[in-house]
Design a protein around this motif. Structure first.
Motif, mmCIF file in Angstrom:
data_model
loop_
_atom_site.group_PDB
_atom_site.id
_atom_site.type_symbol
_atom_site.label_atom_id
_atom_site.label_comp_id
_atom_site.label_asym_id
_atom_site.label_seq_id
_atom_site.Cartn_x
_atom_site.Cartn_y
_atom_site.Cartn_z
ATOM 1 N N VAL A 86 63.432 -65.656 15.660
ATOM 2 C CA VAL A 86 61.978 -65.859 15.757
ATOM 3 C C VAL A 86 61.542 -65.794 17.224
ATOM 4 C CG1 VAL A 86 61.712 -67.198 13.638
ATOM 5 C CG2 VAL A 86 62.385 -68.366 15.722
ATOM 6 N N LYS A 90 64.634 -70.829 17.821
ATOM 7 C CA LYS A 90 64.762 -71.873 16.806
ATOM 8 C C LYS A 90 65.966 -72.739 17.140
ATOM 9 C CE LYS A 90 66.014 -73.041 12.271
ATOM 10 N NZ LYS A 90 67.247 -73.718 12.686
ATOM 11 N N ALA A 132 63.162 -62.663 11.676
ATOM 12 C CA ALA A 132 62.222 -63.225 10.696
ATOM 13 C C ALA A 132 60.801 -62.780 10.972
ATOM 14 C CB ALA A 132 62.293 -64.749 10.740
ATOM 15 N N ASN A 133 60.105 -62.446 9.875
ATOM 16 C CA ASN A 133 58.696 -62.081 10.015
ATOM 17 C C ASN A 133 57.934 -62.440 8.740
ATOM 18 O OD1 ASN A 133 56.350 -59.769 9.985
ATOM 19 N ND2 ASN A 133 56.870 -60.434 12.044
ATOM 20 N N GLY A 135 58.359 -64.451 4.791
ATOM 21 C CA GLY A 135 58.949 -64.017 3.528
ATOM 22 C C GLY A 135 60.471 -64.035 3.564
HETATM 23 N N1 UDP Z 1 59.124 -69.284 11.488
HETATM 24 C C1 UDP Z 1 59.324 -69.481 12.844
HETATM 25 N N2 UDP Z 1 60.067 -70.567 13.235
HETATM 26 C C2 UDP Z 1 60.609 -71.445 12.350
HETATM 27 C C3 UDP Z 1 60.384 -71.236 10.982
HETATM 28 C C4 UDP Z 1 59.637 -70.151 10.579
HETATM 29 O O1 UDP Z 1 58.847 -68.704 13.656
HETATM 30 O O2 UDP Z 1 61.282 -72.413 12.757
HETATM 31 C C5 UDP Z 1 58.366 -68.081 11.064
HETATM 32 C C6 UDP Z 1 59.296 -67.007 10.506
HETATM 33 O O3 UDP Z 1 58.812 -65.729 10.884
HETATM 34 C C7 UDP Z 1 59.142 -67.208 9.027
HETATM 35 C C8 UDP Z 1 57.661 -67.545 8.940
HETATM 36 O O4 UDP Z 1 57.449 -68.414 10.041
HETATM 37 O O5 UDP Z 1 59.503 -66.057 8.295
HETATM 38 C C9 UDP Z 1 57.214 -68.197 7.673
HETATM 39 O O6 UDP Z 1 57.991 -69.310 7.404
HETATM 40 P P1 UDP Z 1 57.948 -70.045 5.997
HETATM 41 O O7 UDP Z 1 58.431 -71.438 6.205
HETATM 42 O O8 UDP Z 1 56.637 -69.822 5.346
HETATM 43 O O9 UDP Z 1 59.108 -69.307 5.144
HETATM 44 P P2 UDP Z 1 59.295 -67.779 4.777
HETATM 45 O O10 UDP Z 1 57.927 -67.149 4.671
HETATM 46 O O11 UDP Z 1 60.118 -67.154 5.867
HETATM 47 O O12 UDP Z 1 60.007 -67.803 3.470
#
Ligand code: UDP
Length: 255
Positions: A86, A90, A132-133, A135
């Motif tokens: 990210v 993290k 991560a982006n 989803g």
């Molecule tokens: N994210 C981040 N740092 C974190 C956790 C999440 O930047 O510690 C970002 C990451 O791109 C992630 C998005 O936020 O995919 C959305 O996170 P969510 O918890 O909604 O889960 P996800 O959509 O990845 O299933």
């Protein structure tokens, strides 16, 4: 999830999203099965800017032993996001979010694997998010079910999953990071296209009943599309394996 800052317009006047997609359009998805030699089954997935790897081990002896179930196998998933996955680093190690995601993915997979065939064992699923982006939970689940099939673990079906959400008052399929951050709802969903069975459904934010109907329609269509990509990954994997066996046979004959 918060209000949109005035300088970010998630959808333009022509209904086009910031990454050029229409409301019901998914990001490009690629899956490759059998990418790790040491694992019993594995899959690598790229979905838009998400990059995820899943590895499956088992069924194998369940540790700690007190977790053993004499009637069936347990599915233990560990979802992890790399520090570099990210934009803000993290903090390494498990946190509340990764524990929650591991739990919901374990439960979704436990509902498709014929766990009663393997009493007292554990099927261990590792999901590593390299990039991560938004989803990543649905990307992880989608990859994990391909890795389970690659491991030859008997299961009812593959599990395609996708997130549908709401941005600028419109329902949009497969949220990207900006839509996830500044949109007003996020609905990750996993559905078996053949039966319509829902294995995962979460909701962050608010949608009206009509909006949920639209979202489910988008998810259903997308899950069918994802399912085809999953099956294609496994077909390619088995074709490659069969090719390797043929080559072995012909070199045996030559020897
Ligand atoms: N994210 C981040 N740092 C974190 C956790 C999440 O930047 O510690 C970002 C990451 O791109 C992630 C998005 O936020 O995919 C959305 O996170 P969510 O918890 O909604 O889960 P996800 O959509 O990845 O299933």
């Amino acid at each position: 999830m918060s209000g949109t800052p005035s300088d970010i317009k998630l959808i333009d006047e022509n209904g086009i999203r910031i990454d050029g997609r229409k409301a019901d359009e998914m990001r490009p998805l690629k899956i490759e099965a059998g990418v790790l030699k040491r694992a019993d089954g594995s899959a690598y997935l790229e979905w838009g800017k998400n990059k995820v790897i899943a590895a499956v081990y088992g069924p194998r002896e369940c540790h700690p032993r007190h977790m053993q179930n004499p009637a069936k196998a347990i599915v233990q998933c560990k979802y992890n996001m790399m520090s570099f996955s990210v934009s803000d680093r993290k903090r390494p190690g498990p946190d509340r979010r990764s524990i929650e995601i591991s739990k919901i993915i374990s439960e979704a997979l436990e509902n498709v694997v014929f766990t009663e065939n393997f009493p007292r064992t554990s099927i261990d699923v590792y999901i590593e998010v390299l990039q991560a982006n938004a989803g990543t939970r649905v990307a992880g689940l989608t990859a994990a079910s391909v890795a389970l099939a690659d491991a030859g673990i008997p299961m009812k079906d593959l599990v395609p999953a996708v997130a549908v959400g709401k941005a600028e008052g419109q329902i949009v399929l497969d949220l990207n990071k900006e839509e996830d951050n500044f949109g007003s709802a996020d609905l990750p969903i996993a559905m078996i296209p053949r039966t319509g069975e829902v294995l995962l459904m979460q909701m962050d934010g608010h949608m009206t009943m009509e909006e949920v109907e639209i979202a489910l329609g988008y998810a259903k269509k997308a899950c069918q599309e994802i399912y085809e990509v999953q099956k294609d990954a496994l077909r390619r994997r088995y074709a490659a394996q069969a090719g390797a066996v043929d080559e072995d046979d012909s070199s045996d004959e030559e020897a």
